[in-house]
Write a protein that holds these residues in place. Structure first.
Motif, short mmCIF file in Angstrom:
data_model
loop_
_atom_site.label_atom_id
_atom_site.label_comp_id
_atom_site.label_asym_id
_atom_site.label_seq_id
_atom_site.Cartn_x
_atom_site.Cartn_y
_atom_site.Cartn_z
N GLU A 12 32.99 13.04 13.45
CA GLU A 12 33.79 11.89 13.86
C GLU A 12 33.00 10.97 14.77
OE1 GLU A 12 38.34 11.06 15.43
OE2 GLU A 12 37.65 13.08 14.97
N SER A 13 32.28 11.55 15.70
CA SER A 13 31.47 10.76 16.63
C SER A 13 30.39 9.99 15.89
CB SER A 13 30.85 11.67 17.68
OG SER A 13 29.98 10.95 18.51
N TYR A 14 29.77 10.64 14.90
CA TYR A 14 28.69 10.02 14.13
C TYR A 14 29.19 8.76 13.42
CZ TYR A 14 24.91 9.60 10.67
OH TYR A 14 23.88 9.15 9.89
N TYR A 15 30.37 8.85 12.81
CA TYR A 15 30.86 7.72 12.04
C TYR A 15 31.65 6.70 12.87
CZ TYR A 15 29.05 9.39 7.70
OH TYR A 15 28.18 9.76 6.71
N MET A 16 32.14 7.10 14.02
CA MET A 16 32.86 6.14 14.85
C MET A 16 31.92 5.36 15.76
SD MET A 16 36.43 8.05 15.82
CE MET A 16 37.19 6.54 16.42
N ASN A 17 30.66 5.77 15.81
CA ASN A 17 29.69 5.08 16.64
C ASN A 17 28.58 4.46 15.80
OD1 ASN A 17 30.58 5.69 19.48
ND2 ASN A 17 30.48 7.77 18.67
N ALA A 18 28.95 3.98 14.63
CA ALA A 18 27.97 3.36 13.74
C ALA A 18 27.41 2.10 14.38
CB ALA A 18 28.62 3.03 12.41
N SER A 19 26.12 1.90 14.20
CA SER A 19 25.48 0.70 14.73
C SER A 19 25.77 -0.50 13.83
CB SER A 19 23.97 0.91 14.82
OG SER A 19 23.41 1.01 13.52
N ALA A 20 25.57 -1.69 14.36
CA ALA A 20 25.79 -2.90 13.58
C ALA A 20 24.91 -2.92 12.34
CB ALA A 20 25.51 -4.13 14.45
N ASP A 64 34.94 8.95 -3.86
CA ASP A 64 36.02 9.84 -3.44
C ASP A 64 35.79 10.38 -2.02
OD1 ASP A 64 33.83 11.25 -4.37
OD2 ASP A 64 34.93 12.37 -5.90
N VAL A 65 34.54 10.73 -1.71
CA VAL A 65 34.22 11.21 -0.36
C VAL A 65 34.42 10.10 0.67
CG1 VAL A 65 32.40 12.15 1.12
CG2 VAL A 65 32.59 12.91 -1.26
N TYR A 66 33.99 8.89 0.32
CA TYR A 66 34.11 7.77 1.25
C TYR A 66 35.57 7.39 1.49
CZ TYR A 66 33.64 3.13 3.31
OH TYR A 66 33.74 2.05 4.15
N GLY A 67 36.31 7.18 0.41
CA GLY A 67 37.67 6.67 0.53
C GLY A 67 38.64 7.63 1.18
N SER A 68 38.82 8.77 0.54
CA SER A 68 39.83 9.71 1.05
C SER A 68 39.26 10.69 2.06
CB SER A 68 40.44 10.49 -0.12
OG SER A 68 39.42 11.11 -0.89
N GLY A 69 37.92 10.78 2.14
CA GLY A 69 37.30 11.65 3.13
C GLY A 69 37.04 10.92 4.43
N PHE A 70 36.11 9.97 4.40
CA PHE A 70 35.73 9.24 5.61
C PHE A 70 36.90 8.44 6.18
CE2 PHE A 70 30.88 8.73 4.72
CZ PHE A 70 30.79 10.09 4.51
N LEU A 71 37.49 7.58 5.34
CA LEU A 71 38.51 6.67 5.85
C LEU A 71 39.74 7.40 6.34
CD1 LEU A 71 38.32 3.70 3.29
CD2 LEU A 71 37.12 3.97 5.46
N SER A 72 40.19 8.40 5.59
CA SER A 72 41.40 9.11 6.02
C SER A 72 41.17 9.91 7.29
CB SER A 72 41.91 10.03 4.90
OG SER A 72 40.98 11.05 4.61
N LEU A 73 39.95 10.42 7.48
CA LEU A 73 39.64 11.13 8.72
C LEU A 73 39.76 10.20 9.92
CD1 LEU A 73 38.37 13.41 10.51
CD2 LEU A 73 36.17 12.35 9.99
#
Length: 315
Positions: free
Chosen positions: A24-32, A249-258
């Motif tokens: 969660e930290s990795y994807y919520m702290n994405a750089s510009a 499928d990983v991006y949409g329902s995995g990443f975004l839903s998390l």
């Protein structure tokens, strides 16, 4: 009542807030620098073909968007002869659209434009239609719903190998409205404990740079999913802030839903292979034509319509 037991058989698989904080930290702290994709993060979609009248001024209960390859004319005609014949069920309005990316084949594009004028059920975005661009197609679908069908109650995303059991789906979703459970709906066949493929010659090869973790989050199998309209809106907005991954499928329902803290649910009666239900009472919401045999899809649809008025599912 066929839904009395259904409601007790929805199994919660995970809650986003309990997933690894490292991920969660990795994807919520994405750089510009990681949020520069023109389609995913900047939403620079253009409509090469549009059907902006589809939902305008209508009370849409269910919108179905079908991901389809540009040259799959036979697949679109099959769905038009099955799902496409139903515009209302139990007084609930149903609309469906085929979602395509662009093709660089001029002749094929002209044929698609002719087809669109005839049937008025195709939308086409300005990204190349390819397997590696399925995430573009997903976010384009969310873009279209947010701009042209935001008045729908529920949205189903499906591939061309899925048959929807409308006589079961519509009452099932109606029950959600009646019981106040029509918000934050994300239901599908869930995939858990799946690992990234690291062999370079494999179709699903993914680099450590693309995905640095040893396991994927739980996610929806790409063939179909059910969403309430608020989930579509939230996913569309969230895509601007989540690094791109070509595995749709990983991006949409995995990443975004998390990151949206959505609960992903899988009803036990969600999907069956077509061959399991060809001649039995159809008591699953969806049927998957694994063999991609069009005759099997037609036979499955005949079975669904045969039992339409005497469906008695105890699931």
């Amino acid at each position: 009542m066929i839904y009395a037991t259904m409601k007790t058989q929805i199994t919660q698989l995970f809650r986003g807030r309990n997933i690894s904080t490292k991920f969660e930290s990795y994807y919520m702290n994405a750089s510009a620098a990681e949020l520069i994709d023109p389609f995913i993060h900047q939403h620079r979609y253009e409509l090469l073909i549009n059907q902006n009248f589809k939902c305008k001024g209508k009370n849409i209960f269910l919108l179905v968007f079908i991901h389809m390859a540009p040259d799959n004319f036979a697949g679109r005609n099959l769905i038009r002869s099955t799902l496409g014949t139903i515009f209302s069920f139990h007084s609930k309005r149903i609309e469906s659209v085929f979602v395509l990316g662009k093709t660089e084949n001029t002749t094929l594009q002209q044929e698609i434009e002719h087809e669109s004028k005839r049937y008025m059920d195709i939308i086409q975005g300005n990204f190349i239609d390819s397997y590696r661009n399925l995430t573009y197609k997903l976010v384009f679908s969310l873009f279209w719903v947010n701009n042209f069908c935001k008045n729908a109650e529920f949205v189903i995303k499906m591939d061309d190998d899925i048959i929807i059991n409308i006589p079961l789906v519509v009452p099932y979703l109606t029950e959600k409205l009646k019981t106040g459970k029509s918000v934050d709906v994300l239901e599908c066949k869930t995939i858990t404990e799946n690992i990234p493929v690291r062999e370079r010659n494999n179709k699903w090869f993914i680099t450590l740079e693309e995905y640095p973790f040893t396991k994927f989050l739980p996610y929806c199998a790409g063939h179909s999913s059910i969403m309430s309209i608020d989930v579509v809106r939230k996913m569309y907005r969230a895509s601007k802030n989540v690094p791109y991954l070509w595995l749709e499928d990983v991006y949409g329902s995995g990443f975004l839903s998390l990151l949206l803290k959505l609960d992903m649910l899988m009803p036990k009666f969600y999907v069956e292979p077509v061959l399991n239900g060809l001649y039995e009472m159809p008591c699953s919401l969806f049927y998957l034509n694994i063999l991609k045999n069009y005759n099997n899809s037609l036979e499955m649809w005949k079975t669904i319509t045969k039992y339409e008025k005497r469906l008695n599912c105890s699931v």
